[in-house]
Design a protein around this motif. Structure first.
Motif, PDB file in Angstrom:
ATOM      1  N   THR A 175       0.694  -1.347  -0.081  1.00  0.00           N
ATOM      2  CA  THR A 175       0.064   0.005  -0.110  1.00  0.00           C
ATOM      3  C   THR A 175       0.647   1.299  -0.220  1.00  0.00           C
ATOM      4  O   THR A 175       0.378   2.318  -0.333  1.00  0.00           O
ATOM      5  N   ALA A 176       2.092   1.190   0.528  1.00  0.00           N
ATOM      6  CA  ALA A 176       3.009   2.665   0.479  1.00  0.00           C
ATOM      7  C   ALA A 176       3.116   2.780  -1.123  1.00  0.00           C
ATOM      8  O   ALA A 176       3.087   4.181  -1.476  1.00  0.00           O
ATOM      9  N   GLU A 177       3.418   2.000  -1.757  1.00  0.00           N
ATOM     10  CA  GLU A 177       3.771   2.302  -3.099  1.00  0.00           C
ATOM     11  C   GLU A 177       2.508   2.521  -3.813  1.00  0.00           C
ATOM     12  O   GLU A 177       2.592   3.565  -4.593  1.00  0.00           O
ATOM     13  N   ALA A 208       1.256   2.189   8.245  1.00  0.00           N
ATOM     14  CA  ALA A 208       1.700   3.531   8.741  1.00  0.00           C
ATOM     15  C   ALA A 208       2.310   4.297   7.628  1.00  0.00           C
ATOM     16  O   ALA A 208       2.243   5.565   7.669  1.00  0.00           O
ATOM     17  N   GLU A 209       3.197   3.700   6.889  1.00  0.00           N
ATOM     18  CA  GLU A 209       3.650   4.388   5.653  1.00  0.00           C
ATOM     19  C   GLU A 209       2.827   5.015   4.802  1.00  0.00           C
ATOM     20  O   GLU A 209       3.090   6.039   4.208  1.00  0.00           O
ATOM     21  N   ALA A 210       1.769   4.170   4.267  1.00  0.00           N
ATOM     22  CA  ALA A 210       0.654   4.553   3.258  1.00  0.00           C
ATOM     23  C   ALA A 210       0.155   5.771   4.046  1.00  0.00           C
ATOM     24  O   ALA A 210      -0.065   6.696   3.219  1.00  0.00           O
ATOM     25  N   ARG A 211       0.015   5.758   5.346  1.00  0.00           N
ATOM     26  CA  ARG A 211      -0.932   6.813   5.803  1.00  0.00           C
ATOM     27  C   ARG A 211      -0.105   8.196   5.933  1.00  0.00           C
ATOM     28  O   ARG A 211      -0.407   9.056   5.732  1.00  0.00           O
ATOM     29  N   GLU A 212       1.164   7.722   6.277  1.00  0.00           N
ATOM     30  CA  GLU A 212       2.040   8.939   6.304  1.00  0.00           C
ATOM     31  C   GLU A 212       2.132   9.722   4.956  1.00  0.00           C
ATOM     32  O   GLU A 212       2.358  10.963   4.854  1.00  0.00           O
ATOM     33  N   TYR A 271      -7.463  10.034   4.338  1.00  0.00           N
ATOM     34  CA  TYR A 271      -7.012   8.715   4.399  1.00  0.00           C
ATOM     35  C   TYR A 271      -8.032   7.846   5.287  1.00  0.00           C
ATOM     36  O   TYR A 271      -8.485   8.225   6.323  1.00  0.00           O
ATOM     37  N   VAL A 272      -8.409   6.779   5.211  1.00  0.00           N
ATOM     38  CA  VAL A 272      -8.955   5.667   5.761  1.00  0.00           C
ATOM     39  C   VAL A 272      -8.296   4.615   5.698  1.00  0.00           C
ATOM     40  O   VAL A 272      -8.105   3.997   4.493  1.00  0.00           O
ATOM     41  N   GLU A 273      -8.078   3.684   6.485  1.00  0.00           N
ATOM     42  CA  GLU A 273      -7.763   2.384   6.539  1.00  0.00           C
ATOM     43  C   GLU A 273      -8.393   1.172   7.413  1.00  0.00           C
ATOM     44  O   GLU A 273      -9.234   1.767   8.480  1.00  0.00           O
ATOM     45  N   ASP A 274      -8.290   0.114   7.275  1.00  0.00           N
ATOM     46  CA  ASP A 274      -9.052  -0.939   7.982  1.00  0.00           C
ATOM     47  C   ASP A 274     -10.595  -0.720   7.735  1.00  0.00           C
ATOM     48  O   ASP A 274     -11.141  -0.964   8.955  1.00  0.00           O
TER      49      ASP A 274
END
Length: 139
Positions: A83-85, A107-111, A120-123
């Motif tokens: 997801t970061a990429e 955490a990297e994708a969020r940042e 941004y939303v995750e999970d």
């Protein structure tokens, strides 16, 4: 209401198109049922999958960079470690929101997303949130 709940509501009330990275032709997968459900509730779906030509009655793009129009919301059905990429690609493509589906967090994708000013939303699952809020696609 948590900040994430506010962002979820903002996303579902603002975006009428969902670009789905990892969209699947397999009806047994959430990456198929979620886009179909959202499409049934008025959202336009732009599928991204390197191995398909058409999904949900729409042309499929290999990457976010291949989409020939401005994208807004990017919904991700890929493993957390990818997801970061995808976040970097979403930023480069001009996306304004990134949503990682239920069970996907980074955490990297969020940042990356938040530093670029993306919502941004995750999970979280789009279907669960759409039903909880009782909304259809904005007109």
């Amino acid at each position: 209401m948590s900040n994430t709940d506010d962002v979820v509501e903002q996303i579902l009330s603002k975006y009428d198109t969902i670009t789905v990275v990892g969209a699947s032709a397999d009806p047994a997968k959430a990456a198929h049922t979620v886009p179909v459900h959202m499409q049934d509730h008025g959202w336009r779906i732009i599928p991204v999958n390197p191995k398909a030509d058409e999904l949900f009655g729409e042309p499929v793009y290999r990457t976010l960079a291949d989409i020939p129009e401005q994208i807004g919301l990017v919904d991700v059905f890929r493993p957390s470690d990818q997801t970061a990429e995808i976040a970097r690609q979403a930023v480069a493509a001009g996306a304004t929101a990134l949503w990682l589906q239920l069970g996907i967090a980074s955490a990297e994708a969020r940042e990356i997303a938040e530093n670029a000013g993306l919502l941004y939303v995750e999970d979280r699952c789009l279907i669960i949130e759409q039903r909880r809020l009782g909304v259809s696609a904005p007109r």
